[in-house]
Motif scaffolding. Structure first.
Motif, mmCIF file in Angstrom:
data_model
loop_
_atom_site.group_PDB
_atom_site.id
_atom_site.type_symbol
_atom_site.label_atom_id
_atom_site.label_comp_id
_atom_site.label_asym_id
_atom_site.label_seq_id
_atom_site.Cartn_x
_atom_site.Cartn_y
_atom_site.Cartn_z
ATOM 1 N N ASP A 66 17.722 -28.656 45.966
ATOM 2 C CA ASP A 66 18.044 -27.284 45.567
ATOM 3 C C ASP A 66 17.228 -26.903 44.328
ATOM 4 N N HIS A 67 15.884 -26.830 44.519
ATOM 5 C CA HIS A 67 14.968 -26.532 43.425
ATOM 6 C C HIS A 67 14.166 -25.272 43.750
ATOM 7 N N VAL A 68 13.568 -24.677 42.726
ATOM 8 C CA VAL A 68 12.711 -23.504 42.925
ATOM 9 C C VAL A 68 11.445 -23.639 42.083
ATOM 10 N N ILE A 69 10.394 -22.998 42.549
ATOM 11 C CA ILE A 69 9.143 -22.916 41.802
ATOM 12 C C ILE A 69 8.681 -21.469 41.853
ATOM 13 N N GLY A 70 8.250 -20.927 40.718
ATOM 14 C CA GLY A 70 7.826 -19.539 40.706
ATOM 15 C C GLY A 70 7.516 -19.023 39.318
ATOM 16 N N GLN A 71 7.185 -17.736 39.269
ATOM 17 C CA GLN A 71 6.803 -17.064 38.024
ATOM 18 C C GLN A 71 7.756 -15.891 37.782
ATOM 19 N N PRO A 72 8.813 -16.092 36.979
ATOM 20 C CA PRO A 72 9.813 -15.044 36.766
ATOM 21 C C PRO A 72 9.556 -14.163 35.545
ATOM 22 N N GLU A 73 8.372 -14.239 34.956
ATOM 23 C CA GLU A 73 8.120 -13.561 33.683
ATOM 24 C C GLU A 73 8.368 -12.055 33.733
ATOM 25 N N ILE A 74 8.133 -11.426 34.894
ATOM 26 C CA ILE A 74 8.300 -9.986 35.007
ATOM 27 C C ILE A 74 9.720 -9.557 34.629
ATOM 28 N N LEU A 75 10.687 -10.445 34.811
ATOM 29 C CA LEU A 75 12.087 -10.140 34.513
ATOM 30 C C LEU A 75 12.356 -10.137 33.010
ATOM 31 N N LEU A 76 11.398 -10.642 32.229
ATOM 32 C CA LEU A 76 11.508 -10.620 30.777
ATOM 33 C C LEU A 76 10.577 -9.576 30.160
ATOM 34 N N GLY A 77 9.920 -8.806 31.022
ATOM 35 C CA GLY A 77 9.114 -7.697 30.526
ATOM 36 C C GLY A 77 7.657 -7.976 30.280
ATOM 37 N N PHE A 78 7.143 -9.099 30.768
ATOM 38 C CA PHE A 78 5.720 -9.392 30.587
ATOM 39 C C PHE A 78 5.193 -10.162 31.796
ATOM 40 N N PRO A 79 3.882 -10.229 31.978
ATOM 41 C CA PRO A 79 3.316 -10.957 33.111
ATOM 42 C C PRO A 79 3.168 -12.435 32.783
ATOM 43 N N PRO A 80 2.920 -13.284 33.771
ATOM 44 C CA PRO A 80 2.601 -14.680 33.475
ATOM 45 C C PRO A 80 1.405 -14.748 32.524
ATOM 46 N N GLY A 81 1.444 -15.700 31.599
ATOM 47 C CA GLY A 81 0.382 -15.765 30.601
ATOM 48 C C GLY A 81 -0.268 -17.121 30.460
ATOM 49 N N GLY A 82 0.085 -18.069 31.341
ATOM 50 C CA GLY A 82 -0.502 -19.399 31.273
ATOM 51 C C GLY A 82 -1.389 -19.700 32.466
ATOM 52 N N GLY A 83 -1.983 -18.665 33.033
ATOM 53 C CA GLY A 83 -2.871 -18.861 34.181
ATOM 54 C C GLY A 83 -2.214 -18.567 35.516
ATOM 55 N N GLY A 84 -0.929 -18.200 35.508
ATOM 56 C CA GLY A 84 -0.218 -17.980 36.759
ATOM 57 C C GLY A 84 -0.807 -16.907 37.645
ATOM 58 N N THR A 85 -1.200 -15.771 37.061
ATOM 59 C CA THR A 85 -1.736 -14.681 37.878
ATOM 60 C C THR A 85 -3.051 -15.076 38.546
ATOM 61 N N GLN A 86 -3.811 -15.956 37.901
ATOM 62 C CA GLN A 86 -5.118 -16.336 38.427
ATOM 63 C C GLN A 86 -5.035 -17.513 39.399
ATOM 64 N N ARG A 87 -4.368 -18.583 38.998
ATOM 65 C CA ARG A 87 -4.349 -19.785 39.846
ATOM 66 C C ARG A 87 -3.468 -19.589 41.073
ATOM 67 N N LEU A 88 -2.332 -18.922 40.916
ATOM 68 C CA LEU A 88 -1.469 -18.709 42.079
ATOM 69 C C LEU A 88 -2.150 -17.793 43.086
#
Length: 330
Positions: free
Chosen positions: A166-188
């Motif tokens: 029961d695990h998840v993997i993802g980029q939830p940053e948008i829910l905190l008001g900003f985009p991924p900032g550690g390479g998520g938008t590019q590598r994903l």
């Protein structure tokens, strides 16, 4: 120095042959911290420069999380270090911080200024980019959920195994008001496709292991009890390959793959010409030629011989040449 009552965070490393097994301890919430970022930088540099290391396995110590996500307080401090600015101003700040940290005598001044947090942020990016150009292979053994920085660190690895559950993997940053900032938008985006990555990041929802495997987000779902053994065995096989060749493949694919075809092909040619004259490649090719004479056929077409080549890492068929020609990334 750890503050009284505060859980220590960092990375504990155990060497197993040519493989470094690195356990990330993010405390009771499995948060990615400044301390972990610093340890990660040292780990990646060691793996790149140490000829006795050919691969790294990254896993977490939390019972259900690889890395929960980055410490939000750390990110908030980064944002509060300067007044709200636009994209162009942010670009100028990052360029100034990047230029300053490469100038002798200036980095120390910048680190103590309001640009200090930007320097630390850039260093984290540098570490993961170094993973993509290193002669060591990086394998993520996701023992649990990986959100935000956890997902981004996994994306910077060359292989990703994830424990079933029961695990998840993802980029939830948008829910905190900003985009991924550690390479998520590019590598994903490069891994699963732009549209699929964009919709996942706009939703902010994660994927379970099976769903992540279906789209190539992770490579394999593994029984939790076998995860480390599976990841280390895979890393051990990769660690037997010639480090210079591993680095050349990674630079060509990760860096060249995002350029125009013409530029990507130029980078591939440069890596090829640089690699074939190195001692490790010369030894491997000599062994292959010898095996051709013994078999009176091409070794790559002999099932038993080819299986031994894959297990040993090269056509050296048991010879220890993996670290004889590794060169630092350029």
């Amino acid at each position: 120095m750890t503050e009284p009552g505060k859980h220590w965070t960092g990375i504990d490393v155990d060497q197993r042959g040519r493989v470094l097994l690195a356990r990330i301890d993010g405390g009771p919430r499995a948060e990615f911290s400044r301390e972990i970022a610093a340890d990660l930088s040292e780990l990646v540099t060691r793996a790149t420069e140490d000829e006795g290391v050919g691969a790294v396995v990254l896993t977490g110590t939390h019972p259900t999380r690889f890395i929960g996500h980055a410490e939000v307080g750390w990110l908030k401090e980064l944002g509060a270090a300067s007044p709200p600015i636009g994209r162009r101003a942010a670009s100028v700040v990052l360029r100034a911080a990047g230029a300053g940290r490469r100038t002798p005598g200036v980095r120390h001044i910048i680190e103590r200024s309001r640009l200090g947090d930007a320097v630390g942020y850039l260093s984290f990016h540098d570490t993961m980019l170094q993973m993509n150009t290193s002669g060591a292979a990086f394998v993520a053994a996701l023992n649990g959920s990986a959100l935000g920085a956890g997902s981004e660190l996994a994306l910077a690895c060359d292989y990703r195994f994830m424990a079933d559950g029961d695990h998840v993997i993802g980029q939830p940053e948008i829910l905190l008001g900003f985009p991924p900032g550690g390479g998520g938008t590019q590598r994903l985006s490069r891994l699963v496709g732009t549209h699929r990555a964009m919709t996942m990041m706009l939703e902010g929802a994660g994927l379970d292991p099976q769903s992540a495997a279906q789209i190539g987000y992770i490579d394999e779902v593994v029984d939790p009890d076998s995860l480390i053994e599976r990841a280390v065995a895979h890393a051990d096989r990769l660690a037997r390959r010639v480090k210079d060749a591993v680095a050349a493949v990674k630079r060509s694919a990760y860096l060249g793959g995002s350029q125009t075809l013409e530029r990507g092909l130029h980078l591939e040619r440069a890596e090829f010409l640089s690699s074939i004259g190195q001692p490790g490649a010369q030894q491997a090719m000599a062994a292959y030629i010898e095996q051709t004479a013994v078999l009176d056929d091409l070794p790559a077409y002999d099932k038993d011989t080819f299986a031994r080549m894959r297990a040993d890492g090269t056509s050296g068929l048991g010879s220890d040449i993996a670290g004889t020609n590794a060169s630092p990334p350029t």
